[in-house]
Design an enzyme around this catalytic site. Sequence first.
Site, short mmCIF file in Angstrom:
data_model
loop_
_atom_site.label_atom_id
_atom_site.label_comp_id
_atom_site.label_asym_id
_atom_site.label_seq_id
_atom_site.Cartn_x
_atom_site.Cartn_y
_atom_site.Cartn_z
N ASN A 24 -89.46 -31.96 1.21
CA ASN A 24 -89.37 -30.52 1.01
C ASN A 24 -90.14 -29.71 2.05
OD1 ASN A 24 -87.81 -30.33 -1.56
ND2 ASN A 24 -89.49 -31.61 -2.30
N THR A 75 -99.84 -28.10 -2.37
CA THR A 75 -98.63 -28.26 -3.18
C THR A 75 -98.85 -29.28 -4.30
OG1 THR A 75 -97.85 -29.55 -1.29
CG2 THR A 75 -96.77 -27.44 -1.69
N ARG A 92 -92.13 -39.88 -3.06
CA ARG A 92 -91.61 -39.44 -4.35
C ARG A 92 -91.31 -40.62 -5.29
NH1 ARG A 92 -86.46 -35.76 -3.85
NH2 ARG A 92 -87.87 -34.81 -2.33
N SER A 120 -95.73 -35.25 7.57
CA SER A 120 -95.80 -35.22 6.11
C SER A 120 -94.79 -36.17 5.49
CB SER A 120 -95.49 -33.79 5.64
OG SER A 120 -95.22 -33.76 4.26
N ALA A 121 -95.12 -36.67 4.30
CA ALA A 121 -94.19 -37.54 3.57
C ALA A 121 -93.13 -36.72 2.84
CB ALA A 121 -94.96 -38.38 2.56
N SER A 122 -93.33 -35.42 2.76
CA SER A 122 -92.47 -34.60 1.89
C SER A 122 -91.10 -34.29 2.47
CB SER A 122 -93.16 -33.29 1.55
OG SER A 122 -92.29 -32.49 0.77
N GLU A 178 -105.78 -35.22 7.81
CA GLU A 178 -105.26 -35.82 6.58
C GLU A 178 -106.21 -35.65 5.40
OE1 GLU A 178 -103.26 -37.40 4.64
OE2 GLU A 178 -101.55 -37.84 5.88
N ASP A 179 -105.65 -35.46 4.20
CA ASP A 179 -106.50 -35.37 3.00
C ASP A 179 -106.42 -36.63 2.15
OD1 ASP A 179 -103.76 -34.78 2.20
OD2 ASP A 179 -104.62 -34.32 0.24
N LYS A 196 -96.57 -43.65 4.45
CA LYS A 196 -97.97 -43.92 4.74
C LYS A 196 -98.46 -44.91 3.68
CE LYS A 196 -98.33 -39.02 5.96
NZ LYS A 196 -98.82 -37.70 5.55
N LYS A 246 -101.20 -38.32 -4.64
CA LYS A 246 -101.39 -37.56 -3.40
C LYS A 246 -101.08 -38.40 -2.16
CE LYS A 246 -104.43 -34.01 -5.14
NZ LYS A 246 -105.74 -33.36 -5.09
N GLY A 247 -100.20 -37.87 -1.32
CA GLY A 247 -99.86 -38.54 -0.08
C GLY A 247 -98.84 -39.68 -0.24
N VAL A 248 -98.49 -39.96 -1.49
CA VAL A 248 -97.59 -41.07 -1.81
C VAL A 248 -96.14 -40.56 -1.90
CG1 VAL A 248 -97.06 -42.56 -3.79
CG2 VAL A 248 -99.40 -42.40 -2.96
N ASP A 294 -100.97 -33.23 8.36
CA ASP A 294 -100.36 -33.50 7.07
C ASP A 294 -100.11 -32.14 6.42
OD1 ASP A 294 -99.75 -35.08 4.69
OD2 ASP A 294 -101.65 -34.33 3.91
N LEU A 295 -99.20 -32.07 5.45
CA LEU A 295 -98.88 -30.77 4.84
C LEU A 295 -99.66 -30.56 3.53
CD1 LEU A 295 -97.18 -28.18 4.98
CD2 LEU A 295 -95.34 -29.41 3.83
N ASP A 296 -99.31 -31.35 2.52
CA ASP A 296 -99.94 -31.18 1.21
C ASP A 296 -101.41 -31.59 1.27
OD1 ASP A 296 -100.51 -30.96 -1.50
OD2 ASP A 296 -99.72 -32.96 -1.94
P1 B16 Z 1 -91.48 -34.78 -1.83
P2 B16 Z 1 -97.98 -34.95 2.31
C1 B16 Z 1 -96.76 -35.70 0.05
O1 B16 Z 1 -97.05 -34.70 1.00
C2 B16 Z 1 -97.47 -35.38 -1.25
O2 B16 Z 1 -98.88 -35.45 -1.09
C3 B16 Z 1 -97.05 -36.37 -2.31
O3 B16 Z 1 -97.70 -36.07 -3.54
C4 B16 Z 1 -95.52 -36.33 -2.47
O4 B16 Z 1 -95.09 -37.27 -3.43
C5 B16 Z 1 -94.88 -36.62 -1.11
O5 B16 Z 1 -95.34 -35.67 -0.16
C6 B16 Z 1 -93.36 -36.56 -1.17
O6 B16 Z 1 -92.97 -35.23 -1.45
O7 B16 Z 1 -91.21 -35.22 -3.24
O8 B16 Z 1 -91.52 -33.29 -1.67
O9 B16 Z 1 -90.53 -35.43 -0.84
O10 B16 Z 1 -99.40 -35.02 1.79
O11 B16 Z 1 -97.51 -36.22 3.00
O12 B16 Z 1 -97.72 -33.71 3.11
MG MG Z 2 -101.63 -34.87 1.98
#
Ligand code: B16
Ligand code: MG
Length: 217
Positions: A117, A16, A48, A113-115, A168-169, A144, A44-46, A8-10
Amino acid sequence: SIKACIFDLDGVVVDTAKYHYLAWKRLANELGFEFTEQHNERLKGVSRMRSLEILLEVGGISLPDNEMEKLASKKNAWYVEYIQKMTPSEILPGAKELLEELRSNGIKLSLGSASKNSPLILERIGLKNHFDAIVDGNSVTIAKPAPDIFLTAANKLGVEPEECVVFEDAEAGIEAAINAKMRTVGIGNPQILNRADVVVPNLKDFTYSKLVEIFKK
Ligand code: B16
Ligand code: MG
């Protein structure tokens, strides 16, 4: 035996969450309510859009979908402004060393990662070439705790789910890994991550030999 690790990233490789918090708080304040760090824990982990739903729930506001899209874009523009300034010094303790040690022992590596970015973040912290596959919110939009992000990663790496360990965190992330039938290392609070196979405070003392030892059977 274990052939691949998915990170996982964040909260695992970088923090982040603090930048997400600054941007969400700015949005909440603009909408006329307070958003605390405690509220931010829920994001966290959720994804956007799900994060925005939770934020609006905190503020007691309900909006049509098109307005929500606009607010999510606004938040993201602020967030991108913050993460543009990230540097490799923000890699969490032990993360880079572990990635390098795993790779030199023949373990395949993917981001999970869900991000949306994550390409920008990996670029800024200089870890783009540390992964064999990148799976993130751009390629998989089913969030997730659905197993999709991690299953896609296993598929890209050409390994079976049972051969993967997920780092994972977030509780939703551990659930997602379990749903994918993968092994898990939780990073953070053992009370919250009680479904993980093992929980460590950070990646500082985690090594390839620990991985082998923990998941030997
Ligand atoms: P973005 P992960 C997640 O990262 C973040 O924990 C979560 O807070 C955020 O809403 C999600 O990415 C989406 O991010 O807005 O940049 O697309 O923990 O899955 O690495
Ligand atoms: Mg995370």
